[in-house]
Design a protein around this motif. Structure first.
Motif, PDB file in Angstrom:
ATOM      1  N   TYR A 180      44.958  43.068  52.985  1.00  0.00           N
ATOM      2  CA  TYR A 180      44.475  44.339  52.453  1.00  0.00           C
ATOM      3  C   TYR A 180      43.872  44.145  51.065  1.00  0.00           C
ATOM      4  O   TYR A 180      44.499  43.558  50.178  1.00  0.00           O
ATOM      5  N   ALA A 181      42.654  44.652  50.862  1.00  0.00           N
ATOM      6  CA  ALA A 181      41.955  44.524  49.579  1.00  0.00           C
ATOM      7  C   ALA A 181      42.478  45.587  48.618  1.00  0.00           C
ATOM      8  O   ALA A 181      42.050  46.744  48.649  1.00  0.00           O
ATOM      9  N   SER A 182      43.376  45.184  47.740  1.00  0.00           N
ATOM     10  CA  SER A 182      44.086  46.113  46.855  1.00  0.00           C
ATOM     11  C   SER A 182      43.160  46.935  45.981  1.00  0.00           C
ATOM     12  O   SER A 182      43.490  48.066  45.600  1.00  0.00           O
ATOM     13  N   LYS A 183      42.005  46.380  45.637  1.00  0.00           N
ATOM     14  CA  LYS A 183      41.109  47.079  44.712  1.00  0.00           C
ATOM     15  C   LYS A 183      40.707  48.448  45.243  1.00  0.00           C
ATOM     16  O   LYS A 183      40.364  49.341  44.469  1.00  0.00           O
ATOM     17  N   ALA A 184      40.747  48.650  46.555  1.00  0.00           N
ATOM     18  CA  ALA A 184      40.340  49.929  47.136  1.00  0.00           C
ATOM     19  C   ALA A 184      41.294  51.052  46.740  1.00  0.00           C
ATOM     20  O   ALA A 184      40.860  52.155  46.402  1.00  0.00           O
ATOM     21  N   PHE A 185      42.582  50.781  46.808  1.00  0.00           N
ATOM     22  CA  PHE A 185      43.604  51.763  46.421  1.00  0.00           C
ATOM     23  C   PHE A 185      44.915  51.025  46.310  1.00  0.00           C
ATOM     24  O   PHE A 185      45.372  50.398  47.265  1.00  0.00           O
TER      25      PHE A 185
END
Length: 443
Positions: A63-68
């Motif tokens: 999961y790309a944390s930068k999104a949320f």
């Protein structure tokens, strides 16, 4: 009107998400408010994992944390079997705070500091995704000082033009991210990595952009990455065991958007890598993807209270809300578009065209232009803006000294506060007033 996930019109003619009336959420938590549909987030996570189980033998969904990102989101990702893509010391700290297994994290970033690299090593981050030869040697020095050997992926730019906004295109040759494959630069960097005693090169990473609808870019990227892996084996005798094709899958923001599903993306890249590896005589690598937006964007709704309504006859009607660019910078940053509804008047005909603006001191503080809303909209009503789960909370600011909105997760008729609203005093808590400025008269 298009509803996302569990969002529905309830018997009161109100918007409900996760079985919770948003009017009740406004009363309990205030507005502006970020509402996250937990069931939809989980469904999106499972779509990736289950599709990979069907199509590919060895994979990781990070999961790309930068999104949320908040600790609750980290915990949810772990429950759903996802790894974690982090890009800063702050995101690493959040993962640690949530108790995430750090060996399942990938640390990205185009300009990591030595301090962040040391933090990553101490935390036990699983992979560092190295973005440049400068970083490669900085990592070697830090790892040597710590007496550690670090597993890495080398981020490269495959020269693929994704059909998206220029600000969120990253796979083309002219990019601040990664080492170009063109000119043999990526291959040269890989040889450098092999020569470093405290670095173990596991494979290669690329990311071609964001909000992508056309899967052809992924197919081309996969072939160019496999070409690189074949050249790497031919020239060095080493085999790259991992291949990350990044994230970037698009979502539906407005009526005309036609996104591809996670299942279609997984089937596409799995087939491309299987066939491409066989053609080149390569063993199947572990295949990694890094979805962010496609996990959380459509799960988010931002709820506002309507304030002033200013009509300029023959020109425009401005509808102001109690948030704006401080909680959603995307329209000002790259002309992002959204859909909205008066959440407490869903049964009213949408006969009034307005431009929704925020309360911040910028003329560019415009959230939606010329959108149809309930004809009887009035101050005090609730305006819901849909598909705001990605990058809105992450990019929120304290501009004009307004606190960012809190975040609630809703599911099965229950609302849980996962990020509380800051007080004015908390926003000012880090301010320092030197003694020389305490006097009202200059000295």
């Amino acid at each position: 009107m298009h509803f996302y996930g569990t969002a529905t019109r309830n018997a009161r003619g109100h918007l409900a998400v996760g079985g919770v009336d948003v009017a009740d959420l406004a009363r309990e938590f205030g507005t502006p408010l970020y509402i996250m549909d937990e069931a939809l987030i989980r469904r999106n996570c499972r779509a990736y994992v289950e599709s990979f189980r069907e199509h590919y033998p060895d994979f990781d969904v990070a999961y790309a944390s930068k999104a949320f990102l908040c600790t609750a989101m980290v915990a949810l990702a772990e429950q759903e079997g996802l790894a974690l893509d982090v890009v800063s010391g702050g995101e690493i700290a959040t993962a640690l705070q949530a108790g995430f297994p750090m060996e399942r994290t990938y640390f990205h970033g185009n300009n990591k500091s030595g301090e962040e690299i040391r933090l990553a090593l101490e935390a036990g981050v699983g992979r560092l995704v190295v973005d440049s030869t400068h970083e490669l040697h900085l990592l070697e020095a830090v790892a040597a000082g710590a007496g550690r050997r670090v597993r890495i992926l080398l981020r490269v730019t495959p020269g693929v033009e994704a059909h998206t906004h220029e600000y969120i295109s990253t796979g083309q040759l002219d990019s601040k991210f990664g080492i170009p494959i063109a000119g043999g630069l990526a291959l040269a960097a890989a040889r450098e990595a092999l020569a470093l005693p405290h670095v173990e090169l596991m494979g290669f990473h690329c990311h071609i952009g964001s909000q992508i609808f056309d899967l052809q870019g992924y197919r081309v990227a996969a072939q160019r990455m496999l070409d690189l892996m074949a050249a790497f084996r031919s020239e060095t005798g080493s085999v790259a065991r991992e291949l990350s094709l990044g994230g970037g899958l698009g979502v539906r923001y407005v009526e005309g958007d036609r996104p591809t599903s996670p299942a279609e993306l997984v089937a596409c890249i799995s087939a491309a890598v299987r066939a491409g590896a066989a053609e080149r005589g390569l063993p199947l690598p572990r295949l990694i993807v890094e979805p962010g937006r496609s996990i959380v964007a459509e799960a988010g709704t931002t709820l506002y209270t309507v304030g002033s309504i200013k009509e300029i006859p023959g020109v425009r009607t401005y509808l102001a809300v109690d948030g704006g660019m401080g909680d959603n910078i995307r329209p000002a940053l790259y002309q992002a578009e959204y859909e909205c509804a008066v959440a407490n008047k869903l049964d009213s005909p949408r006969t009034r065209v307005v431009t929704v603006v925020g309360r911040y001191c910028e003329s560019g503080d415009v959230l939606l232009r010329d959108v149809a809303v309930a004809g009887d909209v009035a101050p005090g009503d609730l305006l819901a803006v849909f598909a705001t789960g990605a990058y809105n909370f992450s990019m929120a600011s304290h501009y004009n000294r307004f606190p960012p909105p809190p975040v609630v997760f809703v599911r099965d008729g229950r609302a849980d506060l996962v990020v509380r609203r800051q007080s004015f005093a908390e926003m000012a808590a880090l301010d320092l007033l030197p003694e020389r400025l305490r006097s009202r008269t200059a000295r």
